[in-house]
Design a protein around this motif. Sequence first.
Motif, PDB file in Angstrom:
ATOM      1  N   ARG A  49     -11.143  42.852  24.567  1.00 31.71           N
ATOM      2  CA  ARG A  49     -12.102  43.898  25.245  1.00 31.71           C
ATOM      3  C   ARG A  49     -12.683  44.916  24.472  1.00 31.71           C
ATOM      4  N   MET A  50     -12.015  45.293  23.390  1.00 30.87           N
ATOM      5  CA  MET A  50     -12.573  45.922  22.324  1.00 30.87           C
ATOM      6  C   MET A  50     -12.415  45.307  21.074  1.00 30.87           C
ATOM      7  N   ARG A  51     -13.265  45.795  20.038  1.00 29.74           N
ATOM      8  CA  ARG A  51     -13.376  45.270  18.660  1.00 29.74           C
ATOM      9  C   ARG A  51     -13.439  46.547  17.797  1.00 29.74           C
ATOM     10  N   ALA A  52     -13.107  46.481  16.605  1.00 27.32           N
ATOM     11  CA  ALA A  52     -13.043  47.559  15.508  1.00 27.32           C
ATOM     12  C   ALA A  52     -13.909  46.969  14.315  1.00 27.32           C
ATOM     13  N   PHE A  53     -14.644  47.537  13.851  1.00 27.73           N
ATOM     14  CA  PHE A  53     -15.480  47.369  12.710  1.00 27.73           C
ATOM     15  C   PHE A  53     -15.351  48.595  11.481  1.00 27.73           C
ATOM     16  N   ALA A  54     -15.436  48.195  10.166  1.00 30.28           N
ATOM     17  CA  ALA A  54     -15.660  49.246   9.178  1.00 30.28           C
ATOM     18  C   ALA A  54     -17.102  48.654   8.726  1.00 30.28           C
ATOM     19  N   VAL A  55     -17.836  49.695   8.474  1.00 27.81           N
ATOM     20  CA  VAL A  55     -19.009  49.280   8.060  1.00 27.81           C
ATOM     21  C   VAL A  55     -19.408  50.315   6.960  1.00 27.81           C
ATOM     22  N   MET A  56     -20.017  49.768   6.035  1.00 26.59           N
ATOM     23  CA  MET A  56     -20.382  50.473   4.769  1.00 26.59           C
ATOM     24  C   MET A  56     -21.763  50.409   4.269  1.00 26.59           C
ATOM     25  N   ARG A  69     -17.048  44.614   8.481  1.00 27.53           N
ATOM     26  CA  ARG A  69     -15.926  43.787   8.479  1.00 27.53           C
ATOM     27  C   ARG A  69     -15.120  44.252   9.525  1.00 27.53           C
ATOM     28  N   GLU A  70     -14.557  43.181  10.264  1.00 24.46           N
ATOM     29  CA  GLU A  70     -13.790  43.376  11.356  1.00 24.46           C
ATOM     30  C   GLU A  70     -12.393  43.991  11.341  1.00 24.46           C
ATOM     31  N   ILE A  71     -11.792  44.902  11.841  1.00 23.40           N
ATOM     32  CA  ILE A  71     -10.470  45.444  11.679  1.00 23.40           C
ATOM     33  C   ILE A  71      -9.552  44.765  12.631  1.00 23.40           C
ATOM     34  N   VAL A  72      -8.896  44.021  12.178  1.00 21.06           N
ATOM     35  CA  VAL A  72      -7.901  43.162  13.059  1.00 21.06           C
ATOM     36  C   VAL A  72      -6.659  44.184  13.620  1.00 21.06           C
ATOM     37  N   ASP A  73      -6.559  44.238  15.185  1.00 17.11           N
ATOM     38  CA  ASP A  73      -5.799  44.867  15.846  1.00 17.11           C
ATOM     39  C   ASP A  73      -4.346  44.430  15.612  1.00 17.11           C
ATOM     40  N   PRO A  74      -3.513  45.377  15.302  1.00 15.92           N
ATOM     41  CA  PRO A  74      -2.082  44.898  14.875  1.00 15.92           C
ATOM     42  C   PRO A  74      -1.261  44.320  15.927  1.00 15.92           C
ATOM     43  N   ALA A  75      -1.744  44.708  17.171  1.00 16.02           N
ATOM     44  CA  ALA A  75      -1.184  43.808  18.240  1.00 16.02           C
ATOM     45  C   ALA A  75      -1.496  42.179  18.304  1.00 16.02           C
ATOM     46  N   MET A  76      -2.766  42.177  17.943  1.00 15.31           N
ATOM     47  CA  MET A  76      -3.084  40.437  17.765  1.00 15.31           C
ATOM     48  C   MET A  76      -2.295  39.882  16.610  1.00 15.31           C
ATOM     49  N   LYS A  77      -1.782  40.728  15.609  1.00 16.36           N
ATOM     50  CA  LYS A  77      -1.100  40.186  14.572  1.00 16.36           C
ATOM     51  C   LYS A  77       0.376  39.713  15.090  1.00 16.36           C
ATOM     52  N   THR A  78       0.777  40.874  15.865  1.00 16.97           N
ATOM     53  CA  THR A  78       2.334  40.391  16.443  1.00 16.97           C
ATOM     54  C   THR A  78       2.413  39.355  17.284  1.00 16.97           C
ATOM     55  N   TRP A  79       1.322  39.393  18.536  1.00 20.00           N
ATOM     56  CA  TRP A  79       1.546  38.222  19.229  1.00 20.00           C
ATOM     57  C   TRP A  79       1.061  36.739  18.637  1.00 20.00           C
ATOM     58  N   ALA A  80       0.458  36.607  17.513  1.00 17.40           N
ATOM     59  CA  ALA A  80       0.400  35.554  16.860  1.00 17.40           C
ATOM     60  C   ALA A  80       1.489  35.187  16.287  1.00 17.40           C
ATOM     61  N   ARG A 135      -6.214  37.517   9.579  1.00 13.91           N
ATOM     62  CA  ARG A 135      -5.969  38.582   8.419  1.00 13.91           C
ATOM     63  C   ARG A 135      -7.404  39.172   8.146  1.00 13.91           C
ATOM     64  N   GLU A 136      -7.248  40.331   7.682  1.00 10.37           N
ATOM     65  CA  GLU A 136      -8.634  41.114   7.268  1.00 10.37           C
ATOM     66  C   GLU A 136      -8.854  40.470   5.838  1.00 10.37           C
ATOM     67  N   ASN A 137     -10.270  40.273   5.792  1.00 15.47           N
ATOM     68  CA  ASN A 137     -10.547  40.056   4.699  1.00 15.47           C
ATOM     69  C   ASN A 137     -11.244  41.099   3.553  1.00 15.47           C
ATOM     70  N   PHE A 138     -10.525  42.026   3.544  1.00 16.22           N
ATOM     71  CA  PHE A 138     -11.165  43.239   2.786  1.00 16.22           C
ATOM     72  C   PHE A 138     -10.052  44.217   2.833  1.00 16.22           C
ATOM     73  N   ASN A 139     -10.338  45.037   1.734  1.00 15.69           N
ATOM     74  CA  ASN A 139      -9.314  46.222   1.530  1.00 15.69           C
ATOM     75  C   ASN A 139      -9.931  47.544   1.784  1.00 15.69           C
ATOM     76  N   ILE A 140      -9.904  48.445   2.646  1.00 12.66           N
ATOM     77  CA  ILE A 140     -10.618  49.725   2.832  1.00 12.66           C
ATOM     78  C   ILE A 140     -10.591  50.595   1.535  1.00 12.66           C
ATOM     79  N   GLU A 141      -9.408  50.431   0.815  1.00 11.91           N
ATOM     80  CA  GLU A 141      -9.422  51.315  -0.362  1.00 11.91           C
ATOM     81  C   GLU A 141     -10.220  50.952  -1.389  1.00 11.91           C
TER      82      GLU A 141
END
Length: 118
Positions: free
Chosen positions: A9-16, A26-37, A46-52
């Motif tokens: 229903r919603m997606r989140a992205f980090a944009v630089m 890059r898409e920010i993966v919802d923690p709930a999706m990880k849990t259900w998986a 998995r996220e393929n980037f590190n915001i730091e």
Amino acid sequence: MNQDHEEPRMRAFAVMWDCNGLEAIREIVDPAMKTWAILGNKPVPRENFNIEHWKLRARFNSQRHYEIYAIGVDGNITQEDIAEMFKQDPQYAADLIRARGEKLYSDRRSADEKIAIV
């Protein structure tokens, strides 16, 4: 209900982006999706980037005036859609994300800053 084929229903992205234009999305993966998986014995997204790393890059290249934002969008919007928005009208895209997103880092040059040529 088969959750394998449901669009989120919603997606989140980090944009630089910086003074030269869009650099990364890059898409920010919802923690709930990880849990259900994990609970469903499915591959964990998995996220393929590190915001730091992005923030570190921005701090060490301050002459490029980086901006990093997170933004929530409708589930039908993809990375490619955001990239196309930047390609079509970069100023509009940056202004829209600034207005609706959450600032994670900004070295944005203010309107008051002027370059003095002596």
